[in-house]
Design a protein around this motif. Structure first.
Motif, PDB file in Angstrom:
ATOM      1  N   THR A 150       0.712  -1.214   0.034  1.00  0.00           N
ATOM      2  CA  THR A 150       0.035   0.024  -0.125  1.00  0.00           C
ATOM      3  C   THR A 150       0.806   1.043   0.000  1.00  0.00           C
ATOM      4  O   THR A 150       0.197   2.497  -0.114  1.00  0.00           O
ATOM      5  CB  THR A 150      -0.848   0.107   1.220  1.00  0.00           C
ATOM      6  N   HIS A 151       2.161   1.165   0.284  1.00  0.00           N
ATOM      7  CA  HIS A 151       3.241   2.255   0.501  1.00  0.00           C
ATOM      8  C   HIS A 151       2.597   3.162   1.559  1.00  0.00           C
ATOM      9  O   HIS A 151       3.211   4.321   1.619  1.00  0.00           O
ATOM     10  CB  HIS A 151       3.015   3.112  -0.904  1.00  0.00           C
ATOM     11  N   PHE A 152       1.896   2.608   2.772  1.00  0.00           N
ATOM     12  CA  PHE A 152       1.699   3.474   3.727  1.00  0.00           C
ATOM     13  C   PHE A 152       2.539   2.566   4.834  1.00  0.00           C
ATOM     14  O   PHE A 152       1.810   1.457   5.334  1.00  0.00           O
ATOM     15  CB  PHE A 152       0.011   3.670   3.926  1.00  0.00           C
ATOM     16  N   PRO A 153       3.279   3.188   5.451  1.00  0.00           N
ATOM     17  CA  PRO A 153       3.777   2.641   6.862  1.00  0.00           C
ATOM     18  C   PRO A 153       3.040   2.603   7.994  1.00  0.00           C
ATOM     19  O   PRO A 153       2.272   3.550   8.208  1.00  0.00           O
ATOM     20  CB  PRO A 153       5.157   3.385   7.113  1.00  0.00           C
ATOM     21  N   VAL A 182       2.992  -5.345  10.410  1.00  0.00           N
ATOM     22  CA  VAL A 182       3.871  -4.174  10.247  1.00  0.00           C
ATOM     23  C   VAL A 182       3.903  -3.857   8.745  1.00  0.00           C
ATOM     24  O   VAL A 182       4.180  -4.747   7.761  1.00  0.00           O
ATOM     25  CB  VAL A 182       5.154  -4.332  10.692  1.00  0.00           C
ATOM     26  N   ASN A 183       3.382  -2.848   8.180  1.00  0.00           N
ATOM     27  CA  ASN A 183       3.667  -2.304   6.865  1.00  0.00           C
ATOM     28  C   ASN A 183       5.119  -1.436   6.808  1.00  0.00           C
ATOM     29  O   ASN A 183       5.071  -0.438   7.691  1.00  0.00           O
ATOM     30  CB  ASN A 183       2.543  -1.553   6.336  1.00  0.00           C
ATOM     31  N   ASP A 184       6.018  -1.790   6.073  1.00  0.00           N
ATOM     32  CA  ASP A 184       7.182  -1.125   5.894  1.00  0.00           C
ATOM     33  C   ASP A 184       7.512   0.109   5.289  1.00  0.00           C
ATOM     34  O   ASP A 184       8.270   1.017   5.101  1.00  0.00           O
ATOM     35  CB  ASP A 184       8.482  -2.033   5.578  1.00  0.00           C
ATOM     36  N   SER A 198      11.149   4.986   2.942  1.00  0.00           N
ATOM     37  CA  SER A 198      10.817   4.290   4.155  1.00  0.00           C
ATOM     38  C   SER A 198      11.111   2.942   4.267  1.00  0.00           C
ATOM     39  O   SER A 198      11.500   2.050   3.280  1.00  0.00           O
ATOM     40  CB  SER A 198       9.312   4.118   4.254  1.00  0.00           C
ATOM     41  N   PHE A 199      11.483   2.170   5.550  1.00  0.00           N
ATOM     42  CA  PHE A 199      11.845   0.926   5.763  1.00  0.00           C
ATOM     43  C   PHE A 199      11.881   0.745   7.379  1.00  0.00           C
ATOM     44  O   PHE A 199      11.585   1.658   8.087  1.00  0.00           O
ATOM     45  CB  PHE A 199      13.395   0.752   5.262  1.00  0.00           C
ATOM     46  N   ALA A 200      11.791  -0.503   7.640  1.00  0.00           N
ATOM     47  CA  ALA A 200      11.580  -1.051   9.027  1.00  0.00           C
ATOM     48  C   ALA A 200      12.653  -1.939   9.621  1.00  0.00           C
ATOM     49  O   ALA A 200      13.562  -2.384   8.914  1.00  0.00           O
ATOM     50  CB  ALA A 200      10.244  -1.953   9.165  1.00  0.00           C
ATOM     51  N   LEU A 201      12.945  -1.555  10.858  1.00  0.00           N
ATOM     52  CA  LEU A 201      13.943  -2.269  11.649  1.00  0.00           C
ATOM     53  C   LEU A 201      13.297  -3.283  12.707  1.00  0.00           C
ATOM     54  O   LEU A 201      12.228  -2.749  13.103  1.00  0.00           O
ATOM     55  CB  LEU A 201      14.924  -1.436  12.437  1.00  0.00           C
TER      56      LEU A 201
END
Ligand code: ZN
Length: 242
Positions: A150-153, A182-184, A198-201
């Motif tokens: 979705t491109h929404f974190p 979790v959406n990254d 955006s990215f997630a850890l």
């Protein structure tokens, strides 16, 4: 184990390089790409190369699948279709070979990775509200499932069988018994009005999540798109994050 999770690069090399550098500086030990390496952006082959060299796991996205000719682009809007046709015509045999090797879903260390939804991953469902998110928890058994698409974190918490909530922050450590979706967000085409990549850890021991944003040279990417005569809408949206 410290994981770096990223997705929806969409051929944006400058954004991908910024995210890879940020993950390096955060001491990421294992990198997971949730797909949509190509589509929209001017550097699909360069992005495939970097993902192949840097990601320990890569998942197939819907744009990757359409670029391979595995499914039609009829569900895409006008701009997405034009961009994916250009991408398909410009992907090297080597890039296609890599994309063909990708799977729809992989799990390890109590973490699950999928592009769109753990419910029937190849159907590319969009999880856009809390109800969809709550339903999705019955389709994976791990503590945390990571998605993009979705491109929404966003971080969604399953507190119990009946209680779900959307986090109002971009970092969260689950309490015992809690599970997360979790959406990254998107590396190369964020749509939450924040143009930064955006990215997630994730720390797989504690389950702690942090969603990070990193600036990159949007202008450089836009210049390349202009030189290739890409649609204005696709060029301007990058600076607006929409
Ligand atoms: Zn995408």
């Amino acid at each position: 184990m410290k994981y770096g999770i990223f997705s929806d690069i969409h051929g944006n090399l400058e954004a991908l390089e910024a995210v890879l550098a940020a993950m390096e500086s955060h001491g990421v030990e294992r990198r997971v790409c949730l797909g949509d390496v190509v589509g929209y952006g001017p550097n699909p082959n360069e992005c495939v190369d970097l993902v192949r060299q840097n990601a320990d796991i890569t998942i197939l996205g819907n744009h990757d699948s359409v670029a391979l000719g595995w499914e039609a682009s009829e569900n895409f809007n006008f701009y997405a279709r034009r961009a994916i046709e250009w991408t398909r015509d410009n992907l090297t045999a080597e890039s296609k070979e890599f994309l063909k090797s990708l799977r729809y879903m992989e799990c390890e260390n109590d973490l699950c990775f999928v592009h769109a939804s753990p419910h029937s991953p190849a159907d590319w469902y969009y999880i856009t509200d809390l109800e969809d998110a709550a339903d999705s928890f019955s389709f994976f058994k791990e503590r945390i499932c990571f998605i993009g698409h979705t491109h929404f974190p966003v971080i969604v918490v399953r507190e119990s069988e009946q209680a779900f909530r959307i986090c109002d922050t971009y970092s969260y450590t689950p309490q015992p018994g809690e599970r997360l979706l979790v959406n990254d967000g998107s590396v190369g085409q964020p749509r939450d009005r924040n143009p930064m990549a955006s990215f997630a850890l994730c720390d797989s021991e504690t389950g702690a999540i942090e969603i990070h944003r990193v600036p990159y040279s949007v202008e450089t990417t836009q210049e390349k798109m202009r030189a290739l005569d890409f649609a204005d809408f696709l060029i301007t949206r990058l600076a607006e994050g929409r």
